[in-house]
Write a protein that holds these residues in place. Structure first.
Motif, PDB file in Angstrom:
ATOM      1  N   LEU A   6       2.690   1.740  -3.317  1.00  0.00           N
ATOM      2  CA  LEU A   6       1.370   2.093  -4.422  1.00  0.00           C
ATOM      3  C   LEU A   6       1.252   3.660  -4.180  1.00  0.00           C
ATOM      4  O   LEU A   6       0.971   4.352  -5.323  1.00  0.00           O
ATOM      5  CB  LEU A   6       0.263   1.233  -4.288  1.00  0.00           C
ATOM      6  CG  LEU A   6       0.042  -0.026  -4.955  1.00  0.00           C
ATOM      7  CD1 LEU A   6      -1.002  -0.591  -4.609  1.00  0.00           C
ATOM      8  CD2 LEU A   6       0.102   0.250  -6.491  1.00  0.00           C
ATOM      9  N   ARG A   7       1.077   3.988  -3.018  1.00  0.00           N
ATOM     10  CA  ARG A   7       0.744   5.575  -2.728  1.00  0.00           C
ATOM     11  C   ARG A   7       1.792   6.362  -3.192  1.00  0.00           C
ATOM     12  O   ARG A   7       1.791   7.444  -3.783  1.00  0.00           O
ATOM     13  CB  ARG A   7       0.507   5.822  -1.240  1.00  0.00           C
ATOM     14  CG  ARG A   7       0.017   7.186  -1.003  1.00  0.00           C
ATOM     15  CD  ARG A   7      -0.775   7.135   0.352  1.00  0.00           C
ATOM     16  NE  ARG A   7      -0.007   6.906   1.590  1.00  0.00           N
ATOM     17  CZ  ARG A   7       0.332   7.958   2.192  1.00  0.00           C
ATOM     18  NH1 ARG A   7       0.164   9.242   1.941  1.00  0.00           N
ATOM     19  NH2 ARG A   7       1.263   7.846   3.183  1.00  0.00           N
TER      20      ARG A   7
ATOM     21  N   LEU B 211       0.556   6.012 -11.830  1.00  0.00           N
ATOM     22  CA  LEU B 211      -0.442   4.801 -12.217  1.00  0.00           C
ATOM     23  C   LEU B 211      -1.744   5.221 -12.497  1.00  0.00           C
ATOM     24  O   LEU B 211      -2.599   4.344 -13.044  1.00  0.00           O
ATOM     25  CB  LEU B 211      -0.509   3.948 -10.859  1.00  0.00           C
ATOM     26  CG  LEU B 211       0.978   3.132 -10.674  1.00  0.00           C
ATOM     27  CD1 LEU B 211       0.729   2.385  -9.564  1.00  0.00           C
ATOM     28  CD2 LEU B 211       1.516   2.376 -11.643  1.00  0.00           C
TER      29      LEU B 211
ATOM     30  N   ASP C  19       1.561   6.741  -7.037  1.00  0.00           N
ATOM     31  CA  ASP C  19       0.357   7.106  -7.369  1.00  0.00           C
ATOM     32  C   ASP C  19      -0.127   7.935  -8.723  1.00  0.00           C
ATOM     33  O   ASP C  19      -0.802   7.441  -9.606  1.00  0.00           O
ATOM     34  CB  ASP C  19      -0.555   7.935  -6.217  1.00  0.00           C
ATOM     35  CG  ASP C  19      -1.728   7.439  -5.819  1.00  0.00           C
ATOM     36  OD1 ASP C  19      -2.208   6.201  -6.390  1.00  0.00           O
ATOM     37  OD2 ASP C  19      -2.309   7.764  -4.823  1.00  0.00           O
TER      38      ASP C  19
ATOM     39  N   GLY D 130       0.764  -1.254   0.209  1.00  0.00           N
ATOM     40  CA  GLY D 130       0.237   0.081   0.032  1.00  0.00           C
ATOM     41  C   GLY D 130       0.814   1.191  -0.026  1.00  0.00           C
ATOM     42  O   GLY D 130       0.439   2.174  -0.688  1.00  0.00           O
TER      43      GLY D 130
ATOM     44  N   VAL E  31      -4.753  -1.548 -11.409  1.00  0.00           N
ATOM     45  CA  VAL E  31      -3.737  -2.442 -10.575  1.00  0.00           C
ATOM     46  C   VAL E  31      -4.561  -3.335  -9.866  1.00  0.00           C
ATOM     47  O   VAL E  31      -5.593  -3.151  -8.755  1.00  0.00           O
ATOM     48  CB  VAL E  31      -3.152  -1.501  -9.519  1.00  0.00           C
ATOM     49  CG1 VAL E  31      -2.081  -2.296  -8.629  1.00  0.00           C
ATOM     50  CG2 VAL E  31      -2.384  -0.281 -10.162  1.00  0.00           C
TER      51      VAL E  31
END
Lengths: 241, 902
Positions: free
Chosen positions: B751-752, B758, B755, B748, B763
Motif C-alpha cells: 500500500l505504501r 490511491l 500510496d 502495508g 481502502v
C-alpha cells in the motif's frame, strides 16, 4: 547543527545521474565531489573528506560491497547506496558491509534529501564526545519518553514488554535509518542468539498493534520489504495531515 | 607384405593425404642378421639429412661399442637413455616420453623388435614407435628378418633358435619405406671373425650356431623375398591409385582352426604365410565347448597365447561356442564365405567304440565346396583338447554316492528277485541307477557305474550266484546289451549336460547385456547411469569396477572409490592414456601391463567419453576374445547411454533457451508501444518547458506538464520493473525465499508503494484478529500486491473504493483485492493472466500491457499457489490469491515476559 555547506561525495559511473545529482544538490546548498569509478575515488579521497558518501552499487571496476568494506575499515563516514530494483541481494550485502542507507533507482530528490539529513544528523551525533540522545520521541500521536520509559498514544499510556521497549528504544536511536533484520536480531538477542527473522516480525507486529492507528497502513514503524524496518524520522518528516 | 589393396583402403589413402601428414612415417632398415650394417646405414642417412637442415634426433641406439657407429653418432642430437631399475641392475631403455616432449621431425630408434622392461608403458618397442607415429613424428628404425612374427617359426627351423622378440607383420607392412641392408654372407662371416659384429655375451654360444653360411644364406633369401614382395605391393598400390581398372579375383578368405596345443602356433603361422601369398584375409577360429572351461591352466595359457599370436599376425580372431567343433566351424565358414580352411594334422580321436574320424578327416568330408588344407604341426601332434568330452571333476562324495546308488539298486533288485520278478526288471533298475548317476555325478562315476552294474547283476542274480561266471551263455548277450545301453545313456546325458551348461552361460551373458541395455535406457542422469553400469559389469565379470570420466581436464572416478585401486595416480595415468588413445590397456594387455586394473575406453561413435576400469583376479580371462567382445559390447552400450544422456541435457538447455528467446522477442514486440508512449509524452512535455523562454507558460500549465512527465516516468519504471521480474522468473534464475510473514506487513508495504496512486480512494482492509502468518517470499508477494493495486487504481473510476481481505482457509493463506470497476467479461476471466493478454474492454478495464497480471500468475505459481479473478455481485472484480501453507505457522504471540512497569 548541520554544516553550512556539507560536502557530498558521489561515486557513480553514469554521467547523467551524476549531473542530475550535482545540479540538484548544489541547488540545495551542498558541495559535491564526484568520481566515476572506485579508482578515481581513491585518488580524490586523499585530498578531501566528504561528510556523506553516495555510492552506486553497479560500479564498473569494483564490487560495491568490497569498496564499502574498505572505506569502513578506516572511516565511519555515512554511506548511502544507490541500487537498481533487481539488486536486493547486493543491497542487503552492502548494508551488512557497513552502508548506512539505500535508495532504489529511480528515486525522488525529496527522498534523497531526507536520507542525507538523517545521515548528517547521525554523523554529528557520532562525532560528539557525549552523544546527545533525544529524551523524547514524538510522531503521529505517539510519544515515547526515554528517560521515564513511558509510552503514550493519543495521550493514553501504552504498556510495552521489556523486549518491545528495547526494540522501540533501539529504533528511536536510529530513527530515519533503515535497520536490517540481521542487525536488529543481533542488537536485541545478541550476536550468538540465532532467532529466526519471523520472531522479529512477530515483535514488530505486536508493537505496531500498540502504537499504530492501522497496523496494515503503519506510519511509525515502516517496512522495508526484504530488508528490514525504518522508524519514521520525527525531526524532519511532518506527520501526514 | 603382399596385402592386396582394396578399394576402400585406396580411397582412404588418396583422400587421407593430410592423414599421412598427421601420422608420422616409418622407415625400416631391414637386414637378415646382426652385423649387416643396419644401424650404420641408418646413422649415415641421418647425417646426410641433418646436413640438409632437418630436425633429427637419435632416440635410442644400442651402443655395442663399435667405433664406426660411435663416430657417426658424434654431432647428432641424442636423447639420454632412460635408466630403469630392473632386478637390481639398471637397464638402459628408450625414453618415450622425452621423445614425445622433444617432438623432432625425425626420430631414430634402433632395434624395433626389442622387448621393454616391465616397468615401461609398452611391452614392446614397436608399440613405442606406434605411439610416436601417432604423435606425428617420423621414425627410422632397424629390424632383422627373423623378428617378423610370421617368419618366426621358419627361422626357428632354419637356425634352431626361437626368437622371443617379434614385430607383428601388420606393423611392418605399414612402414612407408623399407631399406634393405644387404651384405653377402661371406663378408658377414669375415666381419664376425674380425670381431666387428657385436653379440650379447650370454647368447653368444647360441648365436654362434646362427652364423653358419647355410643359415645366413637362407635368412638372406627370406629378407630379399620379403623386400621384393613389398616392392610388388608398392607397384600394385601405385597402379591402383593411378586408376588402373584391372579387376581382381574375388577376395580369398582363409580360416585357421586354433586349439590349445603348442603345435597350433605353427599351424597359425603357416596359415598366415599362405594367406599372404594368396593375398587373402585370415580368420582364426577357436571352438569353445563347455569342456574348454575345464582345460588345465597350462592349456588355457597355451590357447590364449595361440589366439594372441593370431591377433598379432593380423588375423581376426573369433571364438565360437558349441559341442561339435566341426559343425560349428563349417557353419561359420559358410557364413563368412571362407574359401579355405587350414587345420593342423590331428590324431584320430578315440571314441567309445574304436576309432572315430579325426577332426581333419571330418572337416574334409563335410566341407563341401570349401577347400581344406591340412598342415603339419611341428613336434608331437596332440589331438585338440577342445574336442574331448569334458573331464568331470570327481570328488570323493560323488564316488560315495555312486556306490550308494548301486547298493540301493542291488537291494531293490534283491526285493524284485525275492518276489520272482523277471530279470528284465532287475536290469531296468540298474539302468535307472546309471541314468541317475550320470546326471548327478558326471562322466567317470557313471562309466564305472555302468560296468559295475553289469558285474553286480552278474554276481548276484545270475546262476551260479556270487561268482562272475555264468551257466547260461545267453546272459553274455544280456550283459553286452546292458553295458551298451548304460554307456549310451552316459554319453547322451553328458552331451546334453554340456550343451545345457554352454547355453546357460551364453544365456547369462545375453541376459546381462539385455538387462544392462534396458536399465540404462530407463535412467536419466549420468551418475545413476554409471552406478547402474558399474553394478552390472561387476555382476557379470566379477572383480572391482569403476568408471572414470573427464572432469575439468582431469580423469576422475565418478564415485569416490577412495580405498579403491583407481585412486592411485599411476592407475589414473593409465586410464588417461586409454582415454587419449581410445585403446584397451592395463593388466592382461600388452600396453602398460604393470597396472593393477584393466582399462577399456568408453567409445561412442563421436568420441571417447570415459574409461571403464576393472580389477580382476584372473584378468587374463577377461581379454580372451569372447569375454572381451562382451566387455566391448558393454562399454559401447555404456558410452552410448552416457552420450544420449548428455545430448538430452543439451537438448533441454537448447529448448529452454529457445523458449526464452521467443518470449523475449514477443515481449519486445508487444511492449514497444508501451515504452514509446510514455517516452513520447516525456519528450514532448519537456520540449514545451524548454521553450518557456521564448513563449511564456502559465504556472498551472507548467505544473500540469511536470506532473504528466512524472506520471509517465512512473509508468515506464513500472513497466521496466515488471519486465525485469518476468524475465527473471521465467529464466528460472530466481530463488524464492519463503519465510513467515504477518499478512498486514506485506499488505502495508504494498500500500505504501502505491500510496500516491490511491489518493482520494477508500481502502478497506479486513484482517481477522489472530490471523496466522503466511509462508511466502515477501519481495515477490509485495510485487504481486503492488501490481493488483496499481491495476485497481488505474482501471477503476477515480474515488471508487478498494477492498483487501486476508483469510486463512485450512493451511491456505488467502489474500483478495477487490474493486468496484467495470469488471472483466466472463470469457476473459481466465485468459487475463496470460502474458500480453489485455482485457478486451479496452476503454473500461484494460489492465496494462498484460504483463502485470502475468507476473502475478507466475509469482503465485512459483509459490505453489494460484491466482484467479471473479466478477463481484454488485459490480467489480475480485482477484484472489491462494498460497499454500508451509506447515504449522509459528505463534503470533511474543513469548515475552510481563509488561514493563512504568
Amino acid at each position: 547543527m548541520i554544516p553550512t555547506s556539507p560536502l557530498i561525495g558521489i561515486i557513480e559511473d553514469e554521467v547523467s545521474i551524476r549531473k542530475f545529482l550535482r545540479t540538484s544538490l548544489q541547488a540545495e546548498g551542498f558541495s559535491v565531489l564526484e568520481a566515476a569509478s572506485a579508482r578515481e575515488w581513491i585518488v580524490l579521497a586523499k585530498k578531501d573528506v566528504p561528510d556523506v558518501l553516495i555510492i552506486d552499487l553497479g560500479l564498473p571496476d569494483r564490487d560495491g560491497k568490497d569498496l564499502i568494506k574498505e572505506i569502513r575499515s578506516s572511516s565511519m563516514i555515512p554511506i548511502i547506496i544507490l541500487s537498481a530494483r533487481d539488486q536486493e541481494k547486493e543491497k542487503i550485502a552492502a548494508l551488512d558491509a557497513g552502508a548506512d542507507d539505500y535508495l532504489t533507482k529511480p528515486f525522488s530528490m525529496a527522498e534523497l534529501f531526507a536520507r542525507l539529513r538523517v545521515a548528517l544528523r547521525h554523523r554529528q551525533q557520532a562525532e560528539k564526545s557525549t552523544p546527545e540522545i533525544p529524551a523524547i520521541y514524538e510522531y503521529d500521536g505517539v510519544r515515547v519518553d526515554l528517560v521515564t520509559r513511558r509510552v503514550f498514544r493519543e495521550g493514553n499510556e501504552v504498556k510495552l514488554t521489556k523486549l518491545e521497549f528495547k526494540l522501540l528504544e533501539l529504533m528511536i536511536h536510529q530513527s530515519g535509518r533503515v535497520l536490517t533484520h540481521r542487525w536488529l536480531l543481533k542488537e536485541i538477542w545478541g550476536p550468538h542468539q540465532l532467532q529466526e527473522v519471523h520472531h522479529l516480525r512477530v515483535f514488530v507486529a505486536n508493537l505496531r498493534k500498540k502504537l499504530e492507528r492501522d497496523t496494515a497502513r503503519p506510519s511509525i514503524i515502516l517496512t522495508e520489504t526484504g530488508i528490514g524496518y525504518r522508524l519514521a524520522d520525527s525531526s524532519f518528516l511532518s506527520p501526514p495531515s | 607384405m603382399m596385402e592386396r589393396p582394396n578399394p576402400n583402403e585406396l580411397l582412404a589413402e588418396v583422400s587421407a593425404a593430410d592423414g599421412q601428414r598427421v601420422r608420422g612415417k616409418l622407415k625400416v632398415y631391414f637386414g637378415y642378421a646382426a652385423g649387416v650394417g643396419k644401424t650404420y646405414a641408418m646413422l649415415e642417412s641421418a647425417r646426410r639429412l641433418q646436413a640438409e637442415g632437418a630436425d633429427l634426433v637419435v632416440g635410442y641406439v644400442e651402443p655395442h661399442d663399435r667405433p664406426e657407429t660411435e663416430a657417426l653418432l658424434e654431432g647428432l642430437e641424442a636423447l639420454p637413455p632412460l635408466l630403469v631399475p630392473h632386478r637390481g641392475v639398471s637397464v638402459r631403455e628408450f625414453d618415450l616420453d622425452a621423445a614425445l616432449v622433444r617432438r623432432p621431425q625425425v626420430l631414430l630408434v634402433d632395434e624395433l623388435a626389442h622387448s621393454n622392461a616391465r616397468e615401461l608403458r609398452h611391452a614392446k618397442r614397436w608399440q613405442d614407435v606406434e605411439e610416436l607415429l601417432d604423435a606425428g613424428i617420423d621414425v627410422w628404425t632397424t629390424c632383422n628378418v627373423q623378428h617378423i612374427e610370421s617368419l618366426n617359426d621358419v627361422v626357428a627351423q632354419i637356425s634352431g633358435i626361437v626368437m622371443r622378440e617379434t614385430v607383428p607383420d601388420d606393423f611392418f607392412a605399414r612402414a612407408q619405406e623399407v631399406a634393405l641392408i644387404d651384405l653377402p654372407p661371406e663378408d658377414l662371416l669375415d666381419r664376425l671373425k674380425q670381431g666387428k659384429v657385436y653379440l650379447p655375451e650370454e647368447a653368444e654360444r647360441a648365436l654362434r650356431g646362427f652364423f653358419k653360411k647355410g643359415t645366413l644364406t637362407a635368412l638372406r633369401e627370406m629378407a630379399l623375398r620379403r623386400t621384393a614382395e613389398r616392392i610388388h605391393v608398392d607397384v600394385e598400390r601405385a597402379r591402383q591409385i593411378r586408376g588402373d581398372q584391372r579387376s581382381w579375383a574375388t577376395r580369398e578368405s582363409l580360416l585357421v582352426c586354433v586349439g590349445p596345443s603348442p603345435t597350433s602356433a605353427n599351424v597359425i603361422r603357416s596359415a598366415k604365410r599362405l594367406a599372404r601369398s594368396m593375398q587373402a584375409e585370415l580368420v582364426a577360429v577357436h571352438v569353445e565347448n563347455a569342456g574348454s572351461k575345464q582345460l588345465d591352466s597350462a592349456e588355457r595359457a597355451q590357447l590364449l597365447a595361440n589366439l594372441k599370436l593370431a591377433t598379432r599376425l593380423g588375423a581376426e580372431t573369433v571364438t565360437l561356442a558349441g559341442i561339435d567343433p566341426v559343425a560349428e566351424t563349417l557353419e561359420y565358414a559358410q557364413r563368412r564365405n571362407v574359401t579355405k580352411i587350414i587345420i593342423g594334422k590331428s590324431k584320430p580321436a578315440s571314441g567309445w567304440f574304436g576309432h572315430k574320424d579325426s577332426l581333419s578327416d571330418r572337416l574334409i568330408r563335410d566341407s563341401g565346396h570349401i577347400d581344406v588344407v591340412v598342415v603339419r604341426g611341428v613336434g608331437e601332434s596332440l589331438p585338440p583338447v577342445s574336442l574331448s568330452l569334458p573331464p568331470q571333476s570327481s570328488s570323493l562324495a560323488a564316488w560315495l554316492f555312486t556306490a550308494a546308488t548301486l547298493v540301493f539298486c542291488t537291494i531293490a533288485s534283491w526285493v524284485w528277485h525275492f518276489f520272482d520278478f523277471t530279470e528284465a526288471n532287475l536290469v531296468m533298475t540298474y539302468l535307472a541307477g546309471v541314468v541317475f548317476i550320470s546326471f548327478r555325478f558326471g562322466l567317470w562315476p557313471s562309466v564305472v557305474a555302468s560296468v559295475a552294474a553289469v558285474l553286480l547283476f552278474d554276481v548276484f542274480f545270475t546262476l551260479p550266484h556270487y561268482t562272475v561266471a555264468v551257466h547260461d551263455s545267453q546272459y553274455l548277450v544280456t550283459f553286452a546289451v546292458m553295458l551298451v545301453v548304460a554307456l549310451s545313456i552316459v554319453a547322451l546325458s553328458n552331451r546334453v549336460k554340456s550343451q545345457a551348461n554352454l547355453s546357460k552361460r551364453n544365456e547369462r551373458r545375453t541376459e546381462a547385456l539385455y538387462r544392462l541395455s534396458r536399465k540404462l535406457n530407463g535412467i536419466m542422469g549420468s551418475e545413476f547411469l554409471i552406478a547402474e553400469a558399474e553394478r552390472t559389469v561387476a555382476q557379470v565379470f566379477g572383480g572391482e569396477v569403476a568408471i572414470l570420466l573427464p572432469k575439468d581436464g582431469r580423469l576422475l572416478p565418478v564415485f569416490g572409490h577412495e580405498a579403491s585401486f583407481v585412486s592411485n595416480p599411476n592407475e589414473i595415468a593409465v586410464a588417461e592414456w586409454v582415454l587419449h588413445h581410445d585403446q584397451i590397456a592395463g593388466a592382461g594387455t600388452d600396453t602398460l601391463p604393470a597396472a593393477q586394473g584393466l582399462y577399456c575406453p568408453l567409445s561412442s561413435p563421436h568420441q571417447t567419453v570415459g574409461v571403464l576400469a576393472i580389477r580382476h583376479r584372473d584378468v587374463e580371462e577377461l581379454v580372451l576374445p569372447e569375454p572381451r567382445s562382451l566387455l566391448e559390447a558393454f562399454t559401447t552400450m555404456i558410452a552410448l547411454a552416457l552420450e544420449r544422456d548428455r545430448l538430452t541435457l543439451d537438448n533441454q538447455a537448447a529448448q529452454v533457451k529457445a523458449e526464452t528467446e521467443e518470449l523475449r522477442s514477443t515481449l519486445l514486440a508487444s511492449i514497444s508501444h508501451d515504452i514509446r508512449t510514455p517516452l513520447a509524452v516525456i519528450a514532448g512535455a519537456s520540449s514545451s518547458l524548454m521553450q518557456e523562454q521564448t513563449r511564456p507558460i502559465d504556472p498551472k500549465t507548467r505544473q500540469d506538464l511536470l506532473a504528466t512527465m512524472m506520471e509517465e516516468s512512473d509508468r515506464l519504471t513500472r513497466l521496466v520493473d515488471n519486465l525485469l521480474r518476468l524475465t527473471q522468473l521465467s529464466s528460472g534464475r530466481v530463488q524464492i525465499e519463503k519465510e513467515w510473514h504477518p499478512l498486514e506487513e506485506v499488505i502495508g508495504s504494498a500500500l505504501r508503494a502505491v500510496d500516491s496512486l490511491l489518493v482520494g480512494r477508500e481502502v478497506c482492509i479486513h484482517l481477522p484478529d489472530g490471523l496466522p502468518m503466511g509462508h511466502f517470499d515477501a519481495i515477490l508477494i509485495h510485487q504481486l500486491l503492488v501490481n493488483l493495486l496499481q491495476n485497481a487504481a488505474r482501471y477503476t473510476p477515480e474515488g471508487s473504493p478498494i477492498e483487501i481481505n486476508g483469510a486463512n482457509e485450512g493451511e491456505i493463506t488467502v489474500i483478495e483485492v477487490a474493486d468496484r470497476g467495470p469488471g472483466i467479461s466472463p470469457s476473459e476471466l481466465e485468459t487475463v493472466f496470460q502474458t500480453f493478454e489485455r482485457g478486451r474492454a479496452q476503454r473500461s478495464d484494460s489492465r496494462g500491457s498484460g504483463l502485470g497480471l502475468a507476473i502475478c500468475s507466475v509469482i503465485a505459481k512459483v509459490h505453489g499457489g494460484k491466482i484467479s479473478a471473479r466478477t463481484r455481485d454488485a459490480g467489480g472484480t475480485v482477484f484472489r490469491l491462494q498460497l499454500p501453507g508451509g506447515g504449522a505457522p509459528p505463534p503470533r504471540e511474543s513469548p515475552d515476559e510481563e509488561a514493563e512497569d512504568p
